[in-house]
Design an enzyme around this catalytic site. Structure first.
Site, short mmCIF file in Angstrom:
data_model
loop_
_atom_site.label_atom_id
_atom_site.label_comp_id
_atom_site.label_asym_id
_atom_site.label_seq_id
_atom_site.Cartn_x
_atom_site.Cartn_y
_atom_site.Cartn_z
N ASP A 1 0.64 -1.32 0.46
CA ASP A 1 0.59 -0.01 -0.12
C ASP A 1 1.01 1.37 -0.04
OD1 ASP A 1 -2.24 1.40 -0.05
OD2 ASP A 1 -2.36 1.36 2.13
N GLU B 1 2.44 4.62 -4.11
CA GLU B 1 2.72 5.69 -5.24
C GLU B 1 3.64 6.67 -5.58
OE1 GLU B 1 -0.03 5.49 -2.92
OE2 GLU B 1 -1.69 4.02 -4.36
N ASP C 1 -9.20 3.47 -1.74
CA ASP C 1 -10.13 3.97 -1.32
C ASP C 1 -11.83 4.26 -1.41
OD1 ASP C 1 -8.63 3.86 0.73
OD2 ASP C 1 -7.22 5.06 0.69
#
Ligand code: GLC
Length: 827
Positions: free
Chosen positions: A429, A432, A505
């Site tokens: 997670d 990015e 999300d």
């Protein structure tokens, strides 16, 4: 796009003049300002040189390389001032393509480079590049010559490509964009972003997949802009007849991928960038997640509740709170005093434990991973050599440079202990990468980039992919011959070689359910089949109805996982009361019945590059109306699913593609090529099975491998024509399939008014444990007289009048089954 900067255009002659002038002035006026080179368009082609499958064309200043990659793929690159960058791509898989023949011709107007399928024309007068099919129909063409502009701040160039939007052209692809499937009229950016609670049309999200598909006059082609810098795509948003893509660094480098079917384009793109290895079969089961389940007692209670309620589930996910102060690769011993023991207990109940991992490593002198990373210089550094530091969950963090293979190996080995403790999968997670406050790294951060070097401008969009690559490779090494399971939030083209993904999300709203349906189809046609959405919505509170509708869609999502934020209500299948619990159980059980079918579709993706989810626009690209019908799709090529995505509705419109279809629930036969209003009360979801299909089915188990299968059920749907179906089998969790230890079974059904025949052809070297199939035939138009198996009459065949189902048992290796009509067949 062309107004990105307002600089006046300067010709090379003018530049030359400025330089000469500057030199002269240098003597008397040392502080002369030399303007950056402003936008330059390629001019006329001066020369073509050839080297094997590479063709270099030049206008005297810039060079363009046209390279034939395969019979159907041509790559174009532009070197603004004649210097190509070294060839390197994170996206491209180790592919072997076939080139039958290349021809070059020169006419007074253009150079033509052709394979046996396509040709690339470069117009001499203005350097316009176009792609044509064998009949010389233009499929794609420039609307301006490629152009470039000096990037004075960072060096290098802005590079641009503008294409003509052909009449009636529509666009698809680009990965995880949260909008309608058809991209026409929109503009997008590729710059992976932590998009908490994103909305419809938010851009950019987490992934960077610079690949799109154009369709016009029923013909498809693909464009893959392989450039990792922040890039932009405009699909006739600025000018109605133009499509452009551009970036502020790196090279203009794109692949034209020929169709003519969208399926061909997607398969070729996937071959180019790779497919996911087979996952462990359990990973296709149901996953339950939450931010976060802790302490251990809660996790165990969750596991026991699933088993007590007999709701199938294979995997439980532990979010960041399992860690000690969010330090990666540690456990919070207060909550999880003995992780190995707990994971062992969960495994005894048939659960796999998945843990989350983030890239940020806490700056803590006492933390050995931080020490190791710092001592070995594994962490990213700023332009001036300071460490890149920024806050994420643990507070101040440093970040491994995953673009360095040494760092990836180190990271991969950190999973050794997790594997020993029994961790079965890793969820990657915040890759990015996320830095709280600033969003991501500053642009001056430097990266190794496999020795090619680059700033964060160049590495940002592939950071997440290289992180999950390190994770995947580490797990593969330490789990020995077991298949790893990974999930990632971010990724670049090719990320599917290392991971599954989810859509991040999202929110517990009906529109987000619709978005999930659109986004998973989009990911699927963008090379990433193995994807899911947070079932029920990550933030916000779903009603029981929304939860069930999402669960229904989840059955047909390649990754089926419930997940939710920490500050929301629970999201377990039993959270919304017993009525909803019954429904959740029904649909999770359906997933388990369909596992052999879903697994076979996965194999087709892995081995033959077919996308798992297929939009109507792909199934019938000749019908323009299908381009906007993006709320139904097929999973594999046999099951059509039309999820209910509106509150309170008990029916929905479904378009059935041409051919004959069976209603999955009541077995009625429907004719395709038209629309229907299909009943869909909450306990059902419109599912149609293509007539002629053979759909394998497992008995419902609480988890994959709970017990041996004694018989494989084959559901056969009669059709008055020929249909091929396909099934894949192997042991479900090793790499034996790479040594050909698997079975590919082809079932060919053909029906008429006198009989139904089923042929089976088996290839491969695997031996399933069961000996028999239970065969159920639906929709026989006649009363049967006998069933022949390899020519011999079978006994014990039953015809159930209600629903007109014929049931019998057959040895698994049968070659031919014939169901013969009785003479008085219509009685
Ligand atoms: C990010 C993830 C989310 C996770 C949370 C805590 O927001 O997208 O899935 O639960 O971080 O780790």
């Amino acid at each position: 796009m062309d107004d990105l900067t307002n600089k006046k255009e300067v010709s090379p002659e003018m530049i030359e003049e400025v330089l000469v002038q500057a030199h002269i002035n240098q003597i008397d006026v040392p502080d002369i300002v030399i303007p950056p080179i402003s936008k330059q368009y390629l001019r006329n082609v001066k020369q073509l040189t050839t080297a094997g499958n590479r063709f270099i064309l030049t206008d005297g200043i810039s060079d363009v390389e046209v390279k034939v990659i395969s019979d159907e793929i041509i790559r174009v690159r532009m070197a603004p001032q004649g210097e190509f960058l070294e060839e390197f791509s994170y996206a491209i898989d180790d592919f072997k393509f076939h080139i039958t023949d290349i021809q070059t011709t020169e006419t007074p107007d253009y150079y033509r480079i052709s394979t046996n399928t396509i040709s690339c024309h470069v117009r001499k007068a203005d350097f316009y590049v176009s792609f044509l099919d064998v009949d010389d129909v233009v499929i794609n063409e420039d609307s301006r010559p490629m152009h470039w502009e000096e990037n004075a701040e960072f060096g290098g160039y802005y590079v641009y490509c503008s294409k003509k939007r052909q009449q009636g052209e529509h666009f698809f692809g680009l990965g995880d964009k949260p909008s309608d499937l058809d991209l026409l009229g929109k503009r997008f950016t590729m710059w992976g972003t932590d998009a908490y609670a994103y909305e419809r049309n938010s851009d950019p999200l987490y992934k960077n997949i610079p690949f799109y598909i154009g369709i016009h006059k029923g013909v498809s082609y693909g464009m893959f802009f392989d450039n990792t810098f922040r890039s932009y795509f405009d699909f006739a948003a600025e000018e109605k007849d133009k499509v452009s893509f551009w970036t502020d660094g790196g090279e203009m480098q794109y692949y034209y991928i020929h169709g003519p079917h969208m399926m061909d384009v997607v398969k070729r793109y996937t071959k180019l960038t790779g497919s996911h290895p087979l996952p462990p079969l359990w990973a296709l089961g149901f996953h339950q997640s939450r931010w976060s389940y802790y302490p251990e007692s809660i996790v165990k209670e969750l596991a026991h509740t699933f088993r007590a309620k007999k709701i199938p589930c294979d995997a439980l996910h532990l979010d960041i709170d399992y860690m000690d102060g969010y330090r990666c690769f540690t456990w919070n011993r207060k909550f999880f005093p003995n992780p190995k023991k707990m994971i062992g207990e969960l495994s005894g109940l048939g659960f796999k434990t998945i843990v989350i991992i983030d890239p940020g490593i806490m700056v803590d002198e006492q933390y050995w991973i931080f020490q190791e990373g710092r001592d070995n210089k594994y962490f990213c550094r700023r332009g001036d050599d300071y460490f890149m530091e920024g806050p994420v969950w643990p507070g101040r963090c440093q970040f491994p440079d995953f673009t360095n293979s040494k760092v990836r190996n180190w990271w991969g080995d950190l999973f050794k202990e997790f594997v020993e403790q029994g961790v079965a999968g890793v969820w990657n997670d915040m890759n990015e990468p996320v830095v709280f406050g600033k969003g991501t790294f500053p642009l001056d951060v430097r990266h190794h980039f496999e020795g090619y070097r680059g700033s964060h401008r160049k590495a940002h969009n592939i950071y997440g992919m290289q992180m999950v690559r390190a994770t995947y490779e580490g797990l593969k090494k330490h789990q020995r011959n077991k298949r790893p399971f990974t999930i990632t939030r971010s990724g670049y083209s090719g990320v599917q070689r290392y991971s599954s993904t989810w859509t991040g999300d999202n929110m517990a709203t009906w529109d987000h359910l619709k978005l999930a349906v659109q986004m998973l189809q989009r990911l699927s046609i963008s090379g990433i089949s193995f994807s899911g959405s947070d079932i029920g919505g990550f933030t916000g509170e779903p009603t029981g109805e929304l939860y069930i509708r999402w669960m229904q869609f989840g059955v047909f999502s390649p990754l089926m996982r419930v997940h939710s934020a920490g500050n929301t209500g629970a999201r377990e299948p039993w959270t919304f009361g017993s009525g909803y619990e019954k429904l959740a159980k029904k649909f999770i059980s359906l997933r388990y019945k369909l596992l052999p079918y879903i697994y076979s579709a996965f194999w087709e993706n892995h081995k033959y590059y077919f996308p798992m989810l297929r939009p109507l626009s792909m199934l019938e690209q000749e019908h323009e109306q299908n381009y906007s019908r993006d709320d139904e799709f097929t999973l594999g090529d046999k099951l059509l699913i039309a999820p209910v995505i509106e509150k309170g509705v008990v029916s929905r419109e479904v378009y059935l593609p041409k051919g004959m279809w069976y209603h999955f629930w009541d077995l009625s036969v429907w004719n395709g090529g038209t629309y229907y209003e299909v009943p869909a009360p909450l306990d059902t979801i419109p599912i149609f099975v293509k007539a002629g299909s053979v759909i394998p089915e497992y008995p419902v188990m609480q988890y994959v491998g709970e017990h041996e299968i004694h018989e494989m059920l084959l559901n056969v749907y009669y059709a008055p024509y020929h249909v091929n179906s396909f099934m894949f089998e192997d042991n479900g969790d090793t790499f034996g399939y790479e040594q050909n230890i698997y079975l590919e079974k082809k079932f060919e059904t053909s029906g008429n008014e006198e009989m139904l025949q089923i042929h089976q052809v088996i290839e491969g070297m695997y031996t399933p444990r069961y000996e028999y199939y239970r065969i159920k035939i639906y929709g026989l138009p006649f009363k049967f007289s006998k069933v022949l198996l390899n020519g011999k009459q079978l006994s014990g065949v039953k015809q159930v009048r209600k629903g007109n189902i014929l049931v019998f048992r057959a040895i698994k290796n049968f070659k031919k089954i014939e169901i013969i009509a009785a003479e008085n067949k219509y009685q």
